[in-house]
Design an enzyme around this catalytic site. Structure first.
Site, PDB file in Angstrom:
ATOM      1  CE  LYS A  73     -28.958  26.082   0.338  1.00 34.34           C
ATOM      2  NZ  LYS A  73     -29.841  25.391   1.265  1.00 34.34           N
ATOM      3  CE  LYS A  92     -28.930  21.210  -4.641  1.00 34.46           C
ATOM      4  NZ  LYS A  92     -29.840  20.827  -3.638  1.00 34.46           N
ATOM      5  CE  LYS A 131     -37.118  21.941  -0.273  1.00 32.13           C
ATOM      6  NZ  LYS A 131     -36.558  21.881   1.074  1.00 32.13           N
TER       7      LYS A 131
HETATM    8  N1  AQP Z   1     -31.687  17.745  -6.779  1.00 26.87           N
HETATM    9  C1  AQP Z   1     -31.631  16.875  -5.795  1.00 26.87           C
HETATM   10  N2  AQP Z   1     -31.438  15.558  -6.056  1.00 26.87           N
HETATM   11  C2  AQP Z   1     -31.387  14.652  -5.056  1.00 26.87           C
HETATM   12  N3  AQP Z   1     -31.535  14.981  -3.741  1.00 26.87           N
HETATM   13  C3  AQP Z   1     -31.738  16.265  -3.435  1.00 26.87           C
HETATM   14  N4  AQP Z   1     -31.926  16.913  -2.257  1.00 26.87           N
HETATM   15  C4  AQP Z   1     -32.091  18.235  -2.497  1.00 26.87           C
HETATM   16  N5  AQP Z   1     -32.005  18.472  -3.823  1.00 26.87           N
HETATM   17  C5  AQP Z   1     -31.795  17.279  -4.430  1.00 26.87           C
HETATM   18  C6  AQP Z   1     -31.989  16.259  -0.959  1.00 26.87           C
HETATM   19  O1  AQP Z   1     -33.236  16.570  -0.358  1.00 26.87           O
HETATM   20  C7  AQP Z   1     -33.090  16.521   1.056  1.00 26.87           C
HETATM   21  C8  AQP Z   1     -33.802  17.680   1.696  1.00 26.87           C
HETATM   22  O2  AQP Z   1     -33.138  18.842   1.380  1.00 26.87           O
HETATM   23  P1  AQP Z   1     -33.288  20.198   2.132  1.00 26.87           P
HETATM   24  O3  AQP Z   1     -34.543  20.327   2.833  1.00 26.87           O
HETATM   25  O4  AQP Z   1     -32.021  20.532   2.828  1.00 26.87           O
HETATM   26  O5  AQP Z   1     -33.485  21.083   0.931  1.00 26.87           O
HETATM   27  P2  AQP Z   1     -32.450  21.758   0.145  1.00 26.87           P
HETATM   28  O6  AQP Z   1     -31.190  20.972  -0.002  1.00 26.87           O
HETATM   29  O7  AQP Z   1     -32.395  23.138   0.638  1.00 26.87           O
HETATM   30  O8  AQP Z   1     -33.290  21.638  -1.136  1.00 26.87           O
HETATM   31  P3  AQP Z   1     -32.838  22.208  -2.373  1.00 26.87           P
HETATM   32  O9  AQP Z   1     -33.858  22.020  -3.389  1.00 26.87           O
HETATM   33  O10 AQP Z   1     -31.462  21.755  -2.621  1.00 26.87           O
HETATM   34  O11 AQP Z   1     -32.877  23.735  -2.033  1.00 26.87           O
HETATM   35  P4  AQP Z   1     -31.787  24.783  -2.315  1.00 26.87           P
HETATM   36  O12 AQP Z   1     -31.073  24.396  -3.558  1.00 26.87           O
HETATM   37  O13 AQP Z   1     -32.614  25.985  -2.449  1.00 26.87           O
HETATM   38  O14 AQP Z   1     -30.946  24.781  -1.109  1.00 26.87           O
HETATM   39  C9  AQP Z   1     -31.594  16.481   1.338  1.00 26.87           C
HETATM   40  O15 AQP Z   1     -31.248  15.182   1.736  1.00 26.87           O
HETATM   41  C10 AQP Z   1     -30.971  16.801   0.011  1.00 26.87           C
HETATM   42  O16 AQP Z   1     -29.733  16.141  -0.158  1.00 26.87           O
END
Ligand code: AQP
Length: 325
Positions: free
Chosen positions: A112, A192, A195
């Site tokens: 990140k 993966k 968002k």
């Molecule tokens: N691709 C995924 N498959 C399964 N589980 C996932 N989680 C996130 N991506 C996947 C799970 O979603 C929950 C909430 O996550 P968060 O609010 O912490 O969001 P995040 O991890 O910031 O979401 P993203 O999409 O992964 O955003 P980026 O990549 O932008 O940081 C968690 O339990 C997470 O494991």
């Protein structure tokens, strides 16, 4: 006494299929047998660039989405992290016991910070997450696979605290689903679904309408072959779609792979899209029925409940650390 389940989700954009299948579905399931506490982790969301003008709306939308996904606010405690100051306070206290070596090993910071820059908040994110979980003495933490490393750190900190000060914290277990723990991007099935991926076509959103789901699924990257087979090495795109189909139909990946072995990719993708549309229909219709003012009021009431619930543990921790008589 019932065991406690805790988890959080960031209000950083629209909830996608990965969040839903990897985490939220388990949140819903665990409310049956655990004392469940779920949190919109808005303090975590400040660790990447965000717009304060729209943040209030994003927090409310996240709360509504979680309720629409099936969290029953009469049964589980759902609140905003920043409404319960004990999260940040316990985060600081645990930070005094966290080595830089441990934080340097966290891969999510590396991923990140490339986009968000190297800031203390992002670096300390896993410590605040440990505080979130330990504040309620959680036993079970339903998360996707990407959180495994943070959960390990949480357990290490709990153990260290118990040894150094007083036996206060149970060691929380990650509840990671056997399938759906790592839903992959529709555009690049070796990374993966996320968002923050600039391509909207890379993810199906939990609240996408039927046409959008069919369109996005139709464009999902598969592979050059023609066979449908569950094989992450050779066929990550098809394997990802098979897992998604399996989760929405409650059938095993193997039986679906057998059934669709000779199906054309285009037809298969439409089958997956239809299953996703049907599976998410109840979530979409619950969301449409939610009233913004009612949910906002609920979150205000729950802030009080969260603060009341966190206070005794926080007091105990302060005493153990010599901060209270
Ligand atoms: N691709 C995924 N498959 C399964 N589980 C996932 N989680 C996130 N991506 C996947 C799970 O979603 C929950 C909430 O996550 P968060 O609010 O912490 O969001 P995040 O991890 O910031 O979401 P993203 O999409 O992964 O955003 P980026 O990549 O932008 O940081 C968690 O339990 C997470 O494991």
């Amino acid at each position: 006494m019932m065991e406690v389940a805790f988890s959080g989700i960031q209000p950083t954009g629209d909830i996608h299929l990965g969040n839903y299948l990897g985490a939220l579905r388990n949140w819903v399931r665990l409310q049956e047998s655990f004392d469940a506490v779920y949190c919109i982790v808005d303090l975590h969301a400040l660790t990447i660039p965000y717009d304060p003008e729209t943040f209030a709306t994003e927090r409310l939308e996240a709360a509504k989405a979680v309720i629409a996904a099936g969290i029953d606010p009469d049964r589980s405690l759902l609140y905003y992290q920043s409404d319960v100051p004990a999260h940040a306070e316990l985060g600081w206290l645990l930070g005094t016991m966290t080595s830089l070596g441990a934080l340097n090993r966290m891969t999510q910071f590396k991923d990140k910070s490339d986009q968000a820059g190297e800031f203390l908040g992002l670096y300390a994110y896993p410590v605040l997450m440990a505080a979130d979980i330990l504040l309620y003495r959680a036993n079970a933490v339903p998360v996707g696979e990407d959180q495994t490393q943070h959960l390990e750190l949480t357990r290490d900190l709990a153990e260290r605290f118990n040894q150094r000060y007083q036996e206060i914290f149970p060691l929380p277990e990650a509840i990671i689903p056997e399938r759906g723990a790592r839903v992959m991007s529709l555009k690049n099935p070796t990374s993966k679904m996320s968002k923050s991926d600039p391509s909207e076509a890379s993810r199906v959103l939990m609240l996408d309408g039927p046409d959008t789901i069919v369109k996005k699924m139709g464009k999902a990257v598969t592979d050059s072959g023609t066979e449908i087979r569950y094989d992450w090495l050779e066929k990550p795109g098809i394997s990802n779609l098979l897992e998604i189909l399996s989760l929405f139909t409650d059938r095993s990946v193997d039986s679906l792979a057998d059934e669709h072995a000779g199906t054309q990719y285009g037809v298969f993708k439409k089958t997956v899209a239809d299953a996703v549309v049907e599976g998410l229909e109840p979530v979409r219709s619950r969301y449409a029925e939610l009233d913004d003012v009612e949910v906002a009021n609920l979150m205000v009431r729950n802030a009080d409940r969260g603060r009341e619930r966190a206070a005794p543990l926080q007091d105990e921790v302060m005493r153990a650390m010599g901060l209270r008589p």
